[in-house]
Scaffold this motif. Structure first.
Motif, PDB file in Angstrom:
ATOM      1  N   ALA A  70      30.928  -5.831 -35.516  1.00 19.61           N
ATOM      2  CA  ALA A  70      32.099  -6.561 -35.033  1.00 19.61           C
ATOM      3  C   ALA A  70      31.956  -6.884 -33.546  1.00 19.61           C
ATOM      4  O   ALA A  70      32.246  -8.002 -33.107  1.00 19.61           O
ATOM      5  N   ALA A  71      31.492  -5.909 -32.774  1.00 22.41           N
ATOM      6  CA  ALA A  71      31.276  -6.137 -31.346  1.00 22.41           C
ATOM      7  C   ALA A  71      30.181  -7.167 -31.116  1.00 22.41           C
ATOM      8  O   ALA A  71      30.260  -7.985 -30.190  1.00 22.41           O
ATOM      9  N   LEU A  72      29.174  -7.149 -31.967  1.00 25.47           N
ATOM     10  CA  LEU A  72      28.064  -8.095 -31.833  1.00 25.47           C
ATOM     11  C   LEU A  72      28.506  -9.514 -32.165  1.00 25.47           C
ATOM     12  O   LEU A  72      28.121 -10.476 -31.486  1.00 25.47           O
ATOM     13  N   VAL A  73      29.329  -9.663 -33.189  1.00 25.94           N
ATOM     14  CA  VAL A  73      29.865 -10.983 -33.537  1.00 25.94           C
ATOM     15  C   VAL A  73      30.780 -11.496 -32.426  1.00 25.94           C
ATOM     16  O   VAL A  73      30.822 -12.704 -32.139  1.00 25.94           O
ATOM     17  N   TRP A  74      31.483 -10.571 -31.783  1.00 24.02           N
ATOM     18  CA  TRP A  74      32.396 -10.964 -30.713  1.00 24.02           C
ATOM     19  C   TRP A  74      31.654 -11.562 -29.522  1.00 24.02           C
ATOM     20  O   TRP A  74      32.196 -12.427 -28.832  1.00 24.02           O
ATOM     21  N   ALA A  75      30.431 -11.143 -29.272  1.00 20.43           N
ATOM     22  CA  ALA A  75      29.685 -11.608 -28.094  1.00 20.43           C
ATOM     23  C   ALA A  75      29.575 -13.135 -28.041  1.00 20.43           C
ATOM     24  O   ALA A  75      29.982 -13.752 -27.042  1.00 20.43           O
ATOM     25  N   PRO A  76      29.043 -13.818 -29.063  1.00 24.26           N
ATOM     26  CA  PRO A  76      28.975 -15.287 -28.995  1.00 24.26           C
ATOM     27  C   PRO A  76      30.346 -15.948 -29.057  1.00 24.26           C
ATOM     28  O   PRO A  76      30.542 -17.018 -28.460  1.00 24.26           O
ATOM     29  N   LEU A  77      31.288 -15.329 -29.768  1.00 26.29           N
ATOM     30  CA  LEU A  77      32.641 -15.891 -29.797  1.00 26.29           C
ATOM     31  C   LEU A  77      33.263 -15.852 -28.403  1.00 26.29           C
ATOM     32  O   LEU A  77      33.908 -16.814 -27.964  1.00 26.29           O
ATOM     33  N   ALA A  78      33.056 -14.741 -27.699  1.00 26.69           N
ATOM     34  CA  ALA A  78      33.585 -14.611 -26.339  1.00 26.69           C
ATOM     35  C   ALA A  78      32.942 -15.628 -25.409  1.00 26.69           C
ATOM     36  O   ALA A  78      33.607 -16.204 -24.527  1.00 26.69           O
ATOM     37  N   ALA A  79      31.636 -15.855 -25.574  1.00 29.01           N
ATOM     38  CA  ALA A  79      30.941 -16.849 -24.750  1.00 29.01           C
ATOM     39  C   ALA A  79      31.540 -18.240 -24.963  1.00 29.01           C
ATOM     40  O   ALA A  79      31.746 -18.996 -24.003  1.00 29.01           O
ATOM     41  N   ALA A  80      31.841 -18.573 -26.213  1.00 32.90           N
ATOM     42  CA  ALA A  80      32.438 -19.879 -26.507  1.00 32.90           C
ATOM     43  C   ALA A  80      33.835 -19.995 -25.906  1.00 32.90           C
ATOM     44  O   ALA A  80      34.203 -21.034 -25.333  1.00 32.90           O
ATOM     45  N   ILE A  81      34.623 -18.933 -26.008  1.00 37.37           N
ATOM     46  CA  ILE A  81      35.974 -18.947 -25.438  1.00 37.37           C
ATOM     47  C   ILE A  81      35.909 -19.078 -23.921  1.00 37.37           C
ATOM     48  O   ILE A  81      36.690 -19.822 -23.305  1.00 37.37           O
TER      49      ILE A  81
END
Length: 230
Positions: A70-81
């Motif tokens: 979950a934390a790993l998936v959040w990394a690219p999502l956070a970059a996009a945000i």
């Protein structure tokens, strides 16, 4: 809004000239290499690092794999945000690129006509690096190191002020850390559900590592069948 750091006596500008001046003294092939690395290479390296971390995590057999994923998936999502958040920031600050304001800047990449503050490249790479650190410290440390190198390259290339890079680092880090608790809380159940799926469970954990760990999963069922047959 008033332009930041137009004065040559500003430490931000002085550091810009010091770092960009290295490009003038470097061989042509080195400048071309830095252009590729700073524009594309480090972004590709960050993506490969995220994939490597995913491959490493899915091979583990401990119970923390879904939360780590979950934390790993959040990394690219956070970059996009973070990049989306940067859009209004750039429009509000309206800081021109340094080579448009200051003379003698050696620009290694052309076509940069948008505003300078904050750096998208610095924002993306630091968000990915910090996001990786939340998921796995070893990979995260490497990611943050790549992000720092990206920041240096952007100034070396003459397309950003040092404070553009620092602002990008701050923005990427803030988005990752401030929203991480909520993102992890939302994504962890999704990863657990995916882990129990016969079709996409391999994305979260390799099949052999899921034996006995995923109730109702195919691997768990096959293990029970083998026990009954024995």
């Amino acid at each position: 809004m008033a332009v930041i750091a137009e004065s040559g006596s500003n430490p931000d500008v002085d550091l810009l000239y010091d770092i960009n001046g290295l490009a003038k003294d470097a061989p042509h092939w080195f400048d071309r290499a830095m252009e590729f690395v700073g524009e594309y290479g480090l972004l590709v390296a960050m993506v490969l690092l995220v994939v490597w971390c995913w491959w490493s995590v899915r091979r583990r057999d401990d119970e923390d794999v879904p939360s780590t994923m979950a934390a790993l998936v959040w990394a690219p999502l956070a970059a996009a945000i973070a990049v989306l958040v940067n859009v209004p920031i750039r429009g509000f600050v309206e800081r021109p690129r340094p080579f448009l304001t200051h003379q003698g800047i050696d620009v290694l990449v052309s076509g940069k006509t948008d505003y300078s503050f904050v750096s998208d490249h610095a924002t993306i790479t630091m968000a990915l690096g910090v996001g990786l650190f939340v998921a796995n410290r070893r990979f995260g440390a490497a990611g943050i190191g790549l992000a720092l190198l990206e920041g240096f390259c952007r100034v070396f290339m003459g397309v950003h002020y040092p404070t553009d890079v620092v602002g990008g680092f701050a923005l990427g880090t803030a988005v990752v850390l401030l929203l991480s608790p909520l993102a992890t809380a939302l994504l962890t159940p999704v990863m657990k559900a995916a882990e129990g799926s016969a079709r996409v469970g391999w994305l979260v954990r390799r099949r052999s590592a899921r034996v006995g760990l995923v109730p109702g999963g195919r691997a768990s069922v096959e293990a029970e069948e083998r026990d009954l047959a024995a």
